[in-house]
Design a protein around this motif. Sequence first.
Motif, PDB file in Angstrom:
ATOM      1  N   ILE A   1       0.850  -1.210   0.000  1.00  0.00           N
ATOM      2  CA  ILE A   1       0.000   0.000   0.000  1.00  0.00           C
ATOM      3  C   ILE A   1       0.876   1.247   0.000  1.00  0.00           C
ATOM      4  O   ILE A   1       0.641   2.198  -0.753  1.00  0.00           O
ATOM      5  CB  ILE A   1      -0.940   0.002   1.240  1.00  0.00           C
ATOM      6  N   CYS A   2       1.920   1.238   0.836  1.00  0.00           N
ATOM      7  CA  CYS A   2       2.815   2.395   0.888  1.00  0.00           C
ATOM      8  C   CYS A   2       3.561   2.573  -0.428  1.00  0.00           C
ATOM      9  O   CYS A   2       3.689   3.686  -0.932  1.00  0.00           O
ATOM     10  CB  CYS A   2       3.826   2.229   2.021  1.00  0.00           C
TER      11      CYS A   2
ATOM     12  N   SER B   1       1.620   4.104  -3.205  1.00  0.00           N
ATOM     13  CA  SER B   1       1.416   5.551  -3.049  1.00  0.00           C
ATOM     14  C   SER B   1       2.702   6.330  -3.328  1.00  0.00           C
ATOM     15  O   SER B   1       2.737   7.545  -3.152  1.00  0.00           O
ATOM     16  CB  SER B   1       0.914   5.865  -1.638  1.00  0.00           C
TER      17      SER B   1
ATOM     18  N   TRP C   1     -10.634   5.740  -3.731  1.00  0.00           N
ATOM     19  CA  TRP C   1      -9.411   5.768  -2.922  1.00  0.00           C
ATOM     20  C   TRP C   1      -8.310   4.950  -3.596  1.00  0.00           C
ATOM     21  O   TRP C   1      -7.159   5.378  -3.678  1.00  0.00           O
ATOM     22  CB  TRP C   1      -9.702   5.209  -1.515  1.00  0.00           C
TER      23      TRP C   1
ATOM     24  N   LEU D   1      -4.796   6.313  -5.034  1.00  0.00           N
ATOM     25  CA  LEU D   1      -3.527   5.790  -4.505  1.00  0.00           C
ATOM     26  C   LEU D   1      -2.553   5.498  -5.654  1.00  0.00           C
ATOM     27  O   LEU D   1      -1.389   5.912  -5.625  1.00  0.00           O
ATOM     28  CB  LEU D   1      -3.797   4.513  -3.704  1.00  0.00           C
TER      29      LEU D   1
ATOM     30  N   THR E   1      -3.713  15.167  -2.414  1.00  0.00           N
ATOM     31  CA  THR E   1      -2.683  14.109  -2.366  1.00  0.00           C
ATOM     32  C   THR E   1      -2.158  13.887  -0.943  1.00  0.00           C
ATOM     33  O   THR E   1      -1.806  12.766  -0.586  1.00  0.00           O
ATOM     34  CB  THR E   1      -1.504  14.453  -3.298  1.00  0.00           C
TER      35      THR E   1
ATOM     36  N   VAL F   1      -4.342  11.446   0.667  1.00  0.00           N
ATOM     37  CA  VAL F   1      -4.164  10.082   0.136  1.00  0.00           C
ATOM     38  C   VAL F   1      -2.931   9.429   0.772  1.00  0.00           C
ATOM     39  O   VAL F   1      -2.980   8.276   1.212  1.00  0.00           O
ATOM     40  CB  VAL F   1      -4.044  10.106  -1.413  1.00  0.00           C
TER      41      VAL F   1
ATOM     42  N   ALA G   1      -2.741   6.223   3.242  1.00  0.00           N
ATOM     43  CA  ALA G   1      -1.956   5.024   2.901  1.00  0.00           C
ATOM     44  C   ALA G   1      -1.170   4.546   4.114  1.00  0.00           C
ATOM     45  O   ALA G   1      -1.115   3.338   4.410  1.00  0.00           O
ATOM     46  CB  ALA G   1      -1.004   5.338   1.748  1.00  0.00           C
TER      47      ALA G   1
END
Lengths: 314, 322
Positions: free
Chosen positions: B59-60, B63, B185, B189, B206, B209, B213
């Motif tokens: 997930i990180c 982003s 979402w 991302l 941003t 977002v 994240a």
Amino acid sequence: MKITVISVLLWKLETILLLKSLKLDEWWIWGVDGLVIGAVESTALIPAVEYAKEHNVPVITANVDIYSPDVLLYIGFLGFESGKILAEEIVKYLRDEVEPIGEVKGTVLEIRGTMGSATGEDRHNGFVSVLDEYPEVRAITVVGDWDMAQAKTAAETVLRAYEVDTIYGDNGPMAMGAVGAIEALGKNPQDYFVATIDALPEVLEAIGEGKIDVALDQPCPFYTPLAVYYLVEFLEKGEEALPKPGDIVTAEDVNIEGKIHQGVDIWAHDEMWAPAPVVETEYGHPWMQTRGILVTKDNYTLESLWANFELEEW
Amino acid sequence: MNSKKLKLFFVDNMIWVILLGVFLFFGIIKPRTFLTFQNVHFILYVSSMMGFLVFAETICLLSGNFDLSIGEIAGFSAMVTAVITVKSGLPGYLGIILVVLIGGLCGAFNGLLVGKIRLNPFLVTLGTSIMFDWLTMVVRRGSVLGLPAVYLAPGGARVFGVYLAIFILLGFAILLAFVLAKTIWGSNLYSVGGNIEATRRCGINTDKVVFSAFVVAGMLAGISGLLYTGYMGVATSNLADGTVFMAFAGAVIGGVSLTGGRGSILNALGGTLLLGIIEAGLTMMAIDPAWQGTFTGVLVLVAILLNQSRQILRDRILMGEM
């Protein structure tokens, strides 16, 4: 003498690197009179000990030695010896309990600590030094990195693939991981001979339940107090006050009026560390070899075992 | 599905082909123990804790950021929850909620510094990983025993003989894949990770977002801590220590881009399982642990190289050369 103790944890690699890079300069600014070091690795801090020597700051090592002649005294139990003692227990079990009785034959799972760490290497080398004499014993080695979860996964993987008779853990959490692995497979830990170094509270509980057969306990609570005691003796009276190779240090030789700490008077249990013979290490300094104790179902409730102290943090 | 689409599908999901190949490789060497349902079950189970850390890192990474603190968040949230649960007699189900919340709060702290204050994610999460690591020691040095059975169930209990953790892992993989593919979402991302400036100019917040994240990553790390605790039956002060690099490896092997904006959760799951298969296979071969570690590194490299060749293959297919 008024003593101020500054505790710095050395078990993190980054701390060691930091100390090496700083050459301990900041410590001298603080006016440190002496160092007690319990290192992770036996060679990384050699330059730091040499630097201390140059500045006339005495160093005593505790638990893990630093391989430098500039160390005044090392106080600790031998990891090598611990591994050896437990390997002998395993050999005895294989000879007496595993078919064919009378022969030392079978499969041993060893769960090692971190490879390359002084403690891990010592314990492993002591263990295999005994097993190497028995060619009919198959030793399977996995690394558990001192960690329960990693040891559990590794042990279960091996137990799925091999018929194992005995398990040896380089430390308590890894042995507990092995016990967890046996149970996860729906098997009974009592069907295995499980031996481990370090009798943690949960290890004692497992010994009581018959899940672990034997643990070798070290007198951990005594290492640094003894080291501080001898450091002060050295600062006040000079080198003559330190034990020499050939001496046997008894509880009477050490005049510590310890306080009750966290509800425990450890000094009421001197038999945990004494008598301690003193030998010369190959690195050119004396080593006071504290005792260790084998813990089984017969003695796991002994109140002098540190894991039976009712400490808040354990 | 025409031939080109089929080829693209195959290339995009190459991790599963690699995974199958490696599985069969070990299966040939140790057929009686490796090619069994029990072994597959075991590999899925022991991969579940790491799986959530891989999801968190994915997930990180999507982003355009990364998080070095996820392992420490898992350990810290598990320890704080364990102490609170045991000391206050908190019911197990509330403990489960708490561990996710604490993980989310830790993630929010990272997200605030990276997303809102716009500090460098490497430096921020390096700092917070050290901080959470030592805070765990402040909270407790040693293990916490006596946790409620309900709290331990996600990581340790079985349902119809199958570990609950496997259902949780697969369930979250599907849920996250859905969220990333079908929600605003999710598309934001990817968009932020692909080109943050262009996304900002499109009117998307941003900062928010990126912040979210990190929060989601923290919550997933909290779930990992919960599963680790259930796996061991106790919470330990070094729980999930040193797992962050394998979490990176799992995500990258699964084809998640280190520069952001590209990758899929399901393929990251494939990366996680591949790591589990390699570890189990090499351990079962009972070779010297130092060689085992070396081979793990080599196999991870080969997997990354094969997977990275996807882009070249993809281009060729799209240009009609294949």
